[in-house]
Scaffold this motif. Structure first.
Motif, PDB file in Angstrom:
ATOM      1  N   GLU A  96      -5.871   3.413  -3.777  1.00 42.61           N
ATOM      2  CA  GLU A  96      -6.465   2.186  -3.248  1.00 42.61           C
ATOM      3  C   GLU A  96      -6.819   2.363  -1.772  1.00 42.61           C
ATOM      4  O   GLU A  96      -6.199   3.172  -1.072  1.00 42.61           O
ATOM      5  N   PHE A 143      -0.515   5.473  -4.177  1.00 47.55           N
ATOM      6  CA  PHE A 143      -0.417   6.358  -5.341  1.00 47.55           C
ATOM      7  C   PHE A 143      -1.508   6.064  -6.369  1.00 47.55           C
ATOM      8  O   PHE A 143      -1.688   6.828  -7.316  1.00 47.55           O
ATOM      9  N   LYS A 144      -2.219   4.959  -6.176  1.00 46.71           N
ATOM     10  CA  LYS A 144      -3.315   4.605  -7.071  1.00 46.71           C
ATOM     11  C   LYS A 144      -4.674   4.876  -6.446  1.00 46.71           C
ATOM     12  O   LYS A 144      -5.706   4.583  -7.050  1.00 46.71           O
ATOM     13  N   TYR A 165       0.826  -1.205   0.000  1.00 50.59           N
ATOM     14  CA  TYR A 165       0.000   0.000   0.000  1.00 50.59           C
ATOM     15  C   TYR A 165       0.863   1.260   0.000  1.00 50.59           C
ATOM     16  O   TYR A 165       0.627   2.197  -0.772  1.00 50.59           O
ATOM     17  N   LEU A 183       2.933   1.346  -3.446  1.00 52.06           N
ATOM     18  CA  LEU A 183       2.228   1.346  -4.726  1.00 52.06           C
ATOM     19  C   LEU A 183       0.761   1.772  -4.601  1.00 52.06           C
ATOM     20  O   LEU A 183       0.307   2.696  -5.285  1.00 52.06           O
ATOM     21  N   GLY A 184       0.033   1.116  -3.726  1.00 49.23           N
ATOM     22  CA  GLY A 184      -1.406   1.339  -3.634  1.00 49.23           C
ATOM     23  C   GLY A 184      -1.800   2.752  -3.290  1.00 49.23           C
ATOM     24  O   GLY A 184      -2.803   3.269  -3.800  1.00 49.23           O
TER      25      GLY A 184
END
Length: 219
Positions: free
Chosen positions: A97, A94-95, A88, A91-92
């Motif tokens: 999520e 920044f998306k 998270y 990566l997550g």
């Protein structure tokens, strides 16, 4: 969302006092090392020593508070969602999520935070405190004229103390960045000032039961 009183008064006092002392110790410590000149060497040494004793006193009170209130349990690491938490943050987030864990009064820290803060308390802080005390009392003389510390080279103590300082500064910088990853960039900072934070409201057990068996025909 519901507004929850999650950070107690002493917890907030301890948090901000510790942060202020850490940055002041870094400022005076680097001047002692000759990185720059602000207070003057002698004043920097005295200020650094005084702030160090203040930090030790604060640590003693915080240890007592953690164990008498049971807050020490917040730092027990769990690995059940550790991988999801790392994904998270890398990566997550920044998306856009959703967060893989939910904060509550009983669980203020996610798995990665608990593990990191435990390392701070068991490794970084003790390294800085122990080497600082040895540095402070290096070649001190007691009542029997016996040298308390002499066998450990001073340059080794200085290196380890400086290493501990850099580790804690890195922790502080990352910590400041992570405070911006809340509901809003300032929500976590505001929560640590007021004690209140907006958390997801827990669904009542009876509602969970009904939703789980909603497909079963009622008599």
């Amino acid at each position: 969302m519901q507004k929850v009183y999650i950070y107690k008064g002493f917890e907030r006092f301890w948090h901000w006092s510790q942060a202020a002392l850490i940055f002041f110790l870094a400022l005076t410590g680097f001047e002692v090392h000759g990185s720059f000149s602000l207070f003057g060497y002698e004043q920097a040494v005295e200020s650094h020593r005084f702030a160090a004793w203040m930090l030790l006193t604060l640590i003693a009170f915080s240890i007592f508070w953690h164990f008498t209130t049971g807050e020490w349990k917040q730092y027990i690491p769990t690995f059940s969602k550790l991988q999801a938490q790392i994904r998270y943050y890398t990566l997550g987030i920044f998306k856009g999520e959703p967060h893989p864990t939910r904060k509550s009064v009983r669980n203020k820290l996610n798995p990665l935070q608990a593990l990191t803060y435990l390392g701070f308390k068991l490794v970084m802080a003790p390294l800085l405190v122990i080497t600082g005390l040895v540095y402070m009392y290096y070649r001190s003389i007691d009542a029997n004229d016996m040298v308390i510390v002499s066998d450990i080279p001073l340059n080794v103590i200085a290196f380890l103390h400086t290493l501990g300082a850099y580790l804690i500064l890195m922790f502080a910088i990352i910590h400041i960045y992570m405070t911006t990853t809340g509901e809003t960039p300032t929500s976590n900072i505001k929560a640590m000032l007021t004690g209140y934070e907006n958390l997801e409201e827990d669904e009542p057990e009876e509602n969970l039961y009904e939703s789980e068996f909603s497909d079963i025909p009622k008599k």
